[in-house]
Motif scaffolding. Sequence first.
Motif, PDB file in Angstrom:
ATOM      1  N   GLU A 148      10.618  -1.598   5.250  1.00 19.62           N
ATOM      2  CA  GLU A 148      10.882  -0.270   4.691  1.00 19.62           C
ATOM      3  C   GLU A 148       9.731   0.693   5.016  1.00 19.62           C
ATOM      4  O   GLU A 148       9.968   1.854   5.362  1.00 19.62           O
ATOM      5  CB  GLU A 148      11.082  -0.343   3.170  1.00 19.62           C
ATOM      6  CG  GLU A 148      12.408  -0.936   2.755  1.00 19.62           C
ATOM      7  CD  GLU A 148      12.531  -1.119   1.256  1.00 19.62           C
ATOM      8  OE1 GLU A 148      13.650  -0.952   0.736  1.00 19.62           O
ATOM      9  OE2 GLU A 148      11.506  -1.427   0.588  1.00 19.62           O
ATOM     10  N   ALA A 149       8.506   0.204   4.929  1.00 19.95           N
ATOM     11  CA  ALA A 149       7.357   1.031   5.271  1.00 19.95           C
ATOM     12  C   ALA A 149       7.381   1.396   6.760  1.00 19.95           C
ATOM     13  O   ALA A 149       7.142   2.549   7.121  1.00 19.95           O
ATOM     14  CB  ALA A 149       6.054   0.323   4.922  1.00 19.95           C
ATOM     15  N   ALA A 150       7.689   0.432   7.601  1.00 20.37           N
ATOM     16  CA  ALA A 150       7.743   0.688   9.049  1.00 20.37           C
ATOM     17  C   ALA A 150       8.796   1.734   9.381  1.00 20.37           C
ATOM     18  O   ALA A 150       8.571   2.615  10.219  1.00 20.37           O
ATOM     19  CB  ALA A 150       8.025  -0.605   9.805  1.00 20.37           C
ATOM     20  N   ASP A 151       9.934   1.662   8.707  1.00 21.95           N
ATOM     21  CA  ASP A 151      11.023   2.597   8.982  1.00 21.95           C
ATOM     22  C   ASP A 151      10.798   3.974   8.366  1.00 21.95           C
ATOM     23  O   ASP A 151      11.153   4.986   8.966  1.00 21.95           O
ATOM     24  CB  ASP A 151      12.351   2.032   8.457  1.00 21.95           C
ATOM     25  CG  ASP A 151      12.795   0.787   9.202  1.00 21.95           C
ATOM     26  OD1 ASP A 151      12.292   0.542  10.317  1.00 21.95           O
ATOM     27  OD2 ASP A 151      13.638   0.054   8.646  1.00 21.95           O
ATOM     28  N   GLY A 152      10.209   4.036   7.165  1.00 23.11           N
ATOM     29  CA  GLY A 152      10.131   5.304   6.457  1.00 23.11           C
ATOM     30  C   GLY A 152       8.745   5.889   6.265  1.00 23.11           C
ATOM     31  O   GLY A 152       8.601   7.095   6.076  1.00 23.11           O
ATOM     32  N   MET A 153       7.711   5.043   6.300  1.00 26.66           N
ATOM     33  CA  MET A 153       6.333   5.516   6.106  1.00 26.66           C
ATOM     34  C   MET A 153       5.401   4.719   7.015  1.00 26.66           C
ATOM     35  O   MET A 153       4.513   3.994   6.536  1.00 26.66           O
ATOM     36  CB  MET A 153       5.902   5.382   4.641  1.00 26.66           C
ATOM     37  CG  MET A 153       6.714   6.216   3.673  1.00 26.66           C
ATOM     38  SD  MET A 153       6.070   6.153   1.981  1.00 26.66           S
ATOM     39  CE  MET A 153       4.721   7.317   2.093  1.00 26.66           C
ATOM     40  N   PRO A 154       5.566   4.847   8.302  1.00 22.23           N
ATOM     41  CA  PRO A 154       4.807   4.002   9.232  1.00 22.23           C
ATOM     42  C   PRO A 154       3.292   4.142   9.137  1.00 22.23           C
ATOM     43  O   PRO A 154       2.568   3.206   9.484  1.00 22.23           O
ATOM     44  CB  PRO A 154       5.322   4.426  10.611  1.00 22.23           C
ATOM     45  CG  PRO A 154       5.996   5.731  10.429  1.00 22.23           C
ATOM     46  CD  PRO A 154       6.455   5.770   8.995  1.00 22.23           C
ATOM     47  N   ARG A 155       2.798   5.257   8.615  1.00 19.12           N
ATOM     48  CA  ARG A 155       1.341   5.391   8.518  1.00 19.12           C
ATOM     49  C   ARG A 155       0.737   4.454   7.473  1.00 19.12           C
ATOM     50  O   ARG A 155      -0.482   4.276   7.417  1.00 19.12           O
ATOM     51  CB  ARG A 155       0.948   6.836   8.276  1.00 19.12           C
ATOM     52  CG  ARG A 155       1.305   7.361   6.919  1.00 19.12           C
ATOM     53  CD  ARG A 155       0.898   8.804   6.792  1.00 19.12           C
ATOM     54  NE  ARG A 155       0.989   9.214   5.408  1.00 19.12           N
ATOM     55  CZ  ARG A 155       1.066  10.456   5.028  1.00 19.12           C
ATOM     56  NH1 ARG A 155       1.052  11.405   5.918  1.00 19.12           N
ATOM     57  NH2 ARG A 155       1.148  10.759   3.758  1.00 19.12           N
ATOM     58  N   LEU A 156       1.568   3.829   6.639  1.00 22.16           N
ATOM     59  CA  LEU A 156       1.073   2.848   5.672  1.00 22.16           C
ATOM     60  C   LEU A 156       0.808   1.483   6.310  1.00 22.16           C
ATOM     61  O   LEU A 156       0.045   0.686   5.754  1.00 22.16           O
ATOM     62  CB  LEU A 156       2.080   2.650   4.532  1.00 22.16           C
ATOM     63  CG  LEU A 156       2.361   3.816   3.606  1.00 22.16           C
ATOM     64  CD1 LEU A 156       3.328   3.381   2.510  1.00 22.16           C
ATOM     65  CD2 LEU A 156       1.090   4.365   3.009  1.00 22.16           C
ATOM     66  N   LEU A 157       1.433   1.220   7.438  1.00 25.28           N
ATOM     67  CA  LEU A 157       1.356  -0.119   8.030  1.00 25.28           C
ATOM     68  C   LEU A 157      -0.063  -0.628   8.269  1.00 25.28           C
ATOM     69  O   LEU A 157      -0.346  -1.788   7.941  1.00 25.28           O
ATOM     70  CB  LEU A 157       2.177  -0.189   9.308  1.00 25.28           C
ATOM     71  CG  LEU A 157       3.688  -0.157   9.085  1.00 25.28           C
ATOM     72  CD1 LEU A 157       4.420  -0.168  10.432  1.00 25.28           C
ATOM     73  CD2 LEU A 157       4.141  -1.306   8.219  1.00 25.28           C
ATOM     74  N   PRO A 158      -0.979   0.179   8.835  1.00 24.15           N
ATOM     75  CA  PRO A 158      -2.326  -0.366   9.059  1.00 24.15           C
ATOM     76  C   PRO A 158      -3.042  -0.793   7.774  1.00 24.15           C
ATOM     77  O   PRO A 158      -3.913  -1.659   7.807  1.00 24.15           O
ATOM     78  CB  PRO A 158      -3.078   0.800   9.729  1.00 24.15           C
ATOM     79  CG  PRO A 158      -2.021   1.676  10.303  1.00 24.15           C
ATOM     80  CD  PRO A 158      -0.835   1.524   9.395  1.00 24.15           C
ATOM     81  N   SER A 159      -2.686  -0.202   6.647  1.00 22.28           N
ATOM     82  CA  SER A 159      -3.341  -0.510   5.365  1.00 22.28           C
ATOM     83  C   SER A 159      -2.423  -1.278   4.418  1.00 22.28           C
ATOM     84  O   SER A 159      -2.768  -1.481   3.252  1.00 22.28           O
ATOM     85  CB  SER A 159      -3.779   0.790   4.682  1.00 22.28           C
ATOM     86  OG  SER A 159      -4.607   1.541   5.522  1.00 22.28           O
TER      87      SER A 159
END
Length: 118
Positions: free
Chosen positions: A68-79
């Motif tokens: 869900e993060a990758a699809d909708g909020m990709p800037r969260l992925l590194p953290s």
Amino acid sequence: MCRLRGKPASLAREGHGGKGASLVALLLLLAGCGGPGAADTRRDALAPMREQFDAADVDGDEALTRQEAADGMPRLLPSFDEIDTDGNARVSAAELRSYLEWQRVLNARPPGSRELRP
């Protein structure tokens, strides 16, 4: 006027509080003592991205999976793993809010300070 046990909070600043004067002043500051609405001066760290979080939260469970993060909020992925403090492979709204507030604290400059220029 802020009052503590019927005495003006300014007494702490005037040296009438003994060893605890600084602590009293700090507690009054943290409590938001300063009139109506003073305690509500902090804004919710998640508020600017709440709509994006809700849109990314496809199943509506108040938490984002890695997908869900990758699809909708990709800037969260590194953290993602740092934000996911309980290690359940989901970033809850509360975890994201806490992370954003902590980032705000880490990046805050002391009052009255100026940005250093090379």
